[in-house]
Design a protein around this motif. Sequence first.
Motif, short mmCIF file in Angstrom:
data_model
loop_
_atom_site.label_atom_id
_atom_site.label_comp_id
_atom_site.label_asym_id
_atom_site.label_seq_id
_atom_site.Cartn_x
_atom_site.Cartn_y
_atom_site.Cartn_z
N VAL A 39 0.85 -1.20 0.00
CA VAL A 39 0.00 0.00 0.00
C VAL A 39 0.88 1.24 0.00
O VAL A 39 1.50 1.58 1.02
CB VAL A 39 -0.93 0.00 1.24
CG1 VAL A 39 -1.83 1.24 1.24
CG2 VAL A 39 -1.77 -1.27 1.29
N ARG A 40 0.93 1.92 -1.15
CA ARG A 40 1.70 3.17 -1.22
C ARG A 40 0.79 4.33 -0.84
O ARG A 40 -0.34 4.41 -1.30
CB ARG A 40 2.22 3.41 -2.64
CG ARG A 40 3.33 2.47 -3.05
CD ARG A 40 3.83 2.85 -4.44
NE ARG A 40 4.74 1.85 -4.96
CZ ARG A 40 4.80 1.50 -6.24
NH1 ARG A 40 3.98 2.07 -7.13
NH2 ARG A 40 5.66 0.59 -6.65
N THR A 41 1.33 5.22 -0.02
CA THR A 41 0.54 6.37 0.41
C THR A 41 1.42 7.62 0.42
O THR A 41 2.61 7.54 0.10
CB THR A 41 -0.10 6.10 1.78
OG1 THR A 41 -1.03 7.15 2.07
CG2 THR A 41 0.94 6.02 2.90
N SER A 42 0.84 8.77 0.77
CA SER A 42 1.60 10.02 0.71
C SER A 42 1.07 11.05 1.69
O SER A 42 -0.10 11.04 2.05
CB SER A 42 1.49 10.60 -0.71
OG SER A 42 0.13 10.82 -1.05
N TRP A 43 1.95 11.94 2.13
CA TRP A 43 1.59 13.13 2.92
C TRP A 43 0.63 12.77 4.06
O TRP A 43 -0.44 13.37 4.20
CB TRP A 43 0.97 14.20 2.02
CG TRP A 43 1.89 14.78 0.98
CD1 TRP A 43 3.01 14.20 0.45
CD2 TRP A 43 1.77 16.06 0.34
NE1 TRP A 43 3.58 15.03 -0.48
CE2 TRP A 43 2.84 16.18 -0.58
CE3 TRP A 43 0.84 17.10 0.43
CZ2 TRP A 43 3.02 17.30 -1.38
CZ3 TRP A 43 1.03 18.22 -0.37
CH2 TRP A 43 2.11 18.32 -1.27
N VAL A 44 1.03 11.82 4.87
CA VAL A 44 0.14 11.26 5.90
C VAL A 44 0.04 12.17 7.13
O VAL A 44 1.04 12.70 7.61
CB VAL A 44 0.64 9.85 6.30
CG1 VAL A 44 -0.21 9.27 7.42
CG2 VAL A 44 0.62 8.92 5.09
N TYR A 45 -1.18 12.32 7.64
CA TYR A 45 -1.40 13.06 8.89
C TYR A 45 -2.56 12.40 9.63
O TYR A 45 -3.37 11.68 9.05
CB TYR A 45 -1.74 14.54 8.61
CG TYR A 45 -3.10 14.72 7.96
CD1 TYR A 45 -4.25 14.89 8.73
CD2 TYR A 45 -3.23 14.64 6.57
CE1 TYR A 45 -5.51 15.00 8.13
CE2 TYR A 45 -4.48 14.77 5.97
CZ TYR A 45 -5.62 14.93 6.76
OH TYR A 45 -6.85 15.02 6.17
#
Length: 280
Positions: free
Chosen positions: A148-154
């Motif tokens: 699972v690729r993700t981005s800019w997590v908060y």
Amino acid sequence: MSQKVLITGANGQLGKELVELFTKKGFEVYGFGRDKMDITNQAQVQEVISTLKPNIVLHSAAHTQVDLAESEPEQAFSINAYGTRNVAVAAEAIGAKLVYVSTDYVFDGKTDETYNEFSPTSPLGVYGKSKLAGEQFVRDFHSKFFIVRTSWVYGKYGNNFVKTMLQLGEEKKEISVVSDQIGCPTYTLDLANSILEFVGTERYGLYHVSNSGSCSWYEFAQAIFEYKKIEINVNPCKTSEFPRPAKRPVYSVLTSMALKLNHFESKRNWREALIDFLEK
């Protein structure tokens, strides 16, 4: 009988969200931080996983300090590549499903086209290279995986951009935020819900999961202040004005062909997710 889930990186911002969500959904959850299981120690990983025999392993532990990785590449590869291999081998040995959380940094961002799961990878820095090596180890040593690729997590746990902005909003009258890096913010709760959805199926493979739409860090900051009605001057600036040890992809907007083709729910727009988070 409830399913057993083992979560690595359980003290991190996504790890805590996963522990909370899977516990709430009735799974038997075992969360491990580095203090309880060092993923770089193969014997320890083997022992913990073979003793617990989880049905599902959620691997969110990682070396995520992008700039630091440039000066300690061995440490980054030890954790992100070989640590992931250790988890994959141990999970495969007991037949557990495996989720490996990866990153948009596997792309170089030198295009202005969105990246889907079939776009060629080309990481710029040590962090991206080590995470991509982790993906390869998962493919090599495991048969039932979700990458699972993700981005800019908060989210509500750990340090992240949204919390930093809210803090600066209280302390300062004026700030500068980079306007020439474009990506997709991702709310940890939405990411965790996708992971929950995946593990209930056998639709294995690679997925991009971020909230939909895209923005620059500058636009992201503006949206945070606007919604919280914080009076602050936000000035756009260029990446070159704040030189950092690690190069960042300039344009790393993820799009998910895999969610659509495998009939999973697509993610809500980043603004909607942000408002939901700020209200909570």
